[in-house]
Design a protein around this motif. Structure first.
Motif, PDB file in Angstrom:
ATOM      1  N   GLY A   1      37.897  63.840  65.335  1.00 30.24           N
ATOM      2  CA  GLY A   1      36.938  64.659  64.591  1.00 30.24           C
ATOM      3  C   GLY A   1      35.709  63.908  64.131  1.00 30.24           C
ATOM      4  N   GLY A   2      35.766  62.576  64.167  1.00 31.47           N
ATOM      5  CA  GLY A   2      34.597  61.777  63.790  1.00 31.47           C
ATOM      6  C   GLY A   2      34.386  61.669  62.296  1.00 31.47           C
ATOM      7  N   ALA A   3      35.478  61.642  61.529  1.00 25.80           N
ATOM      8  CA  ALA A   3      35.350  61.508  60.073  1.00 25.80           C
ATOM      9  C   ALA A   3      34.735  60.157  59.718  1.00 25.80           C
ATOM     10  CB  ALA A   3      36.727  61.638  59.410  1.00 25.80           C
ATOM     11  N   ILE A   4      33.985  60.128  58.635  1.00 30.66           N
ATOM     12  CA  ILE A   4      33.366  58.876  58.185  1.00 30.66           C
ATOM     13  C   ILE A   4      33.591  58.698  56.691  1.00 30.66           C
ATOM     14  CG2 ILE A   4      31.584  58.978  59.970  1.00 30.66           C
ATOM     15  CD1 ILE A   4      29.611  59.831  57.792  1.00 30.66           C
ATOM     16  N   VAL A   5      33.579  57.439  56.270  1.00 33.91           N
ATOM     17  CA  VAL A   5      33.636  57.108  54.846  1.00 33.91           C
ATOM     18  C   VAL A   5      32.496  56.133  54.560  1.00 33.91           C
ATOM     19  CG1 VAL A   5      34.933  55.888  53.061  1.00 33.91           C
ATOM     20  CG2 VAL A   5      36.121  57.455  54.591  1.00 33.91           C
ATOM     21  N   ASN A   6      31.665  56.466  53.594  1.00 40.44           N
ATOM     22  CA  ASN A   6      30.574  55.587  53.177  1.00 40.44           C
ATOM     23  C   ASN A   6      31.000  54.804  51.947  1.00 40.44           C
ATOM     24  OD1 ASN A   6      28.558  56.270  55.117  1.00 40.44           O
ATOM     25  ND2 ASN A   6      28.290  58.225  54.070  1.00 40.44           N
ATOM     26  N   ILE A   7      30.868  53.488  52.021  1.00 36.50           N
ATOM     27  CA  ILE A   7      31.249  52.611  50.911  1.00 36.50           C
ATOM     28  C   ILE A   7      30.020  51.830  50.462  1.00 36.50           C
ATOM     29  CG2 ILE A   7      32.776  50.742  50.170  1.00 36.50           C
ATOM     30  CD1 ILE A   7      34.632  51.511  52.503  1.00 36.50           C
TER      31      ILE A   7
END
Length: 452
Positions: free
Chosen positions: A401-407
């Motif tokens: 699904g191409g999930a992303i997490v920005n940190i």
């Protein structure tokens, strides 16, 4: 395996009359897949051949010439390389590859001190299998785009090229025997290329220019200048300063993929051990083979090539030919390096239409996904157990699904996306959820002796 069942033993030197032929078989087996990776990532195929050969020679040296394995471009790193190049260009991808290679080295050191059980606990089949599936299916849109579109527009002509290439590759995989049965990918590329040439899809301008230089040469010196072409190496501290490129974002894009390729490496070593009836995990040891893989990847990163990994195609060559000589593998590595410096071969590779590589990619990327599924099946992972179903489901949806997490780290915004995020979450879920013993299934391939 007894010596009489081997055509050539691991440390046997083949006769000169057969050495070249045996090495060419391995070269052809790895060729199609190895040049596909740089083709998809805008890296140099010539550099990929050189780094593949030098990486294999380093691997043979580190494993004391006891493991007959060839190393080629890793498919697992295709999406991360593209993401890293989008962030920081080729330099970013090379720095990320270097960091992944260091992970191999650190892991080899840990294995030499603490064995392998702890590694299997972190990377059981229920995690590795779905992540491998994500690698294949995540690349599926790329394969279809290459097969169907030209500059974003649908082309029936190009799709016919891709379809015929795919058909030839499938027929070769199913029906060709002997030597030709070992190189269906290469045969598919050649067949697709010839058809593309007949329908005027091939751009031969670069190839014609290279050939003209050779035929127009009036002296030995001019001839060698026309034939030999130094690949477009990307060297740290010469073409870029790694200190200016390295970042948490690059590390998080590239490094988690090492977990997947390490698991694949262990699987390859087990298969190879079974074929040769030698326990390569014990002698020369898994720590040496993983270190060799890591050093090969570091070498590639210092040249501008994609990360390297052991190749199943070449293990297949060993299984069929029964030629286990590391000298044959070394010969193939030397040939790969030489090919990388021959200009007309570089131009020939560059002239391969995108549709041809797209047709091959449809099968190859599907095989990658199917390999992940096979890992689950071979290890008899029970998806009726809720923890296994949860882990595999979360990995698949997050990865595909191409999930992303920005940190946010200080003033730096770090993004962890796709496969890397899926692998990290999969490992975390496996470590915290109960009923850990079900993660190994009933198979023996990745069974930990003290799994709890």
């Amino acid at each position: 395996m007894t010596q009489k069942n081997m055509v050539l033993g691991i440390r046997e030197v083949p006769p000169l009359s057969k050495w070249l032929l045996f090495s060419i078989q391995h070269l052809f087996a790895m060729f199609g897949a190895t040049i596909l990776v740089p083709f998809l990532t805008d890296l140099s195929p010539a550099v990929a051949l050189v780094s593949s050969g030098t990486g294999t020679l380093a691997y043979l040296l580190i494993t004391k010439g006891q493991i007959p394995a060839y190393l080629g471009s890793s498919f697992a790193f295709i999406a991360p390389i593209v993401a890293a190049m989008t962030t920081s260009g080729v330099a970013g991808a090379m720095v990320g590859s270097f960091l992944a290679g260091l992970v191999y080295g650190a892991l080899a050191l840990l294995i030499s001190f603490f064995g392998t059980d702890w590694l299997i606990k972190v990377l059981p089949p229920v995690v590795v299998g779905p992540v491998i599936i994500v690698i294949g299916l995540g690349l599926a849109p790329t394969a279809i785009d290459m097969a169907m579109n030209v500059d974003g527009e649908y082309s029936g002509l190009h799709f016919s090229v891709a379809a015929l290439t795919l058909l030839i590759t499938i027929i070769g995989s199913l029906f060709f025997k002997g030597f030709f049965g070992l190189i269906p990918i290469l045969i598919g590329i050649v067949g697709g290329y010839l058809y593309a040439f007949m329908v005027n899809v091939v751009d031969t301008s670069g190839l014609s220019a290279a050939w003209s230089k050779i035929t127009d040469a009036s002296s030995i010196g001019e001839f060698f200048q026309a034939v030999i072409l130094v690949p477009e190496f990307v060297v740290p501290f010469v073409d870029y300063n790694p200190v200016d490129v390295i970042s948490w974002e690059i590390a998080l894009i590239m490094v988690p993929v090492a977990a997947v390729t390490i698991a694949e490496h262990i699987g390859d070593q087990m298969v190879l051990s079974k074929i040769a009836e030698r326990n390569f995990l014990k002698k020369p040891g898994l720590h040496r083979s993983i270190l060799g893989d890591g050093v090969a990847t570091i070498i590639a990163s210092c040249l501008g090539g994609p990360p390297n990994t052991t190749y199943g195609e070449n293990i297949g060559v060993l299984a069929i030919t029964r030629v286990f000589s590391v000298f044959v593998i070394g010969g193939a590595a030397v040939l790969a390096i030489l090919f990388g410096f021959i200009g007309i071969i570089t131009e020939l590779i560059a002239s391969i239409p995108t549709a041809v590589m797209g047709g091959v990619s449809i099968l190859l990327f599907g095989i990658i996904a199917s390999s992940g599924l096979r890992m689950l099946v071979d290890n008899q992972i029970d998806l009726g157990v809720k923890r296994n179903l949860i882990i595999s489901s979360v990995i698949l949806v997050i990865g595909i699904g191409g999930a992303i997490v920005n940190i946010q780290i200080g003033d730096v915004n770090v993004t962890v996306a796709g496969m890397a995020l899926a692998a990290i979450i999969g490992v975390a879920l496996n470590l915290v959820l109960p009923e850990k013993e079900s993660a190994y299934g009933n198979g023996n391939m990745f069974k930990s002796e003290d799994a709890e």
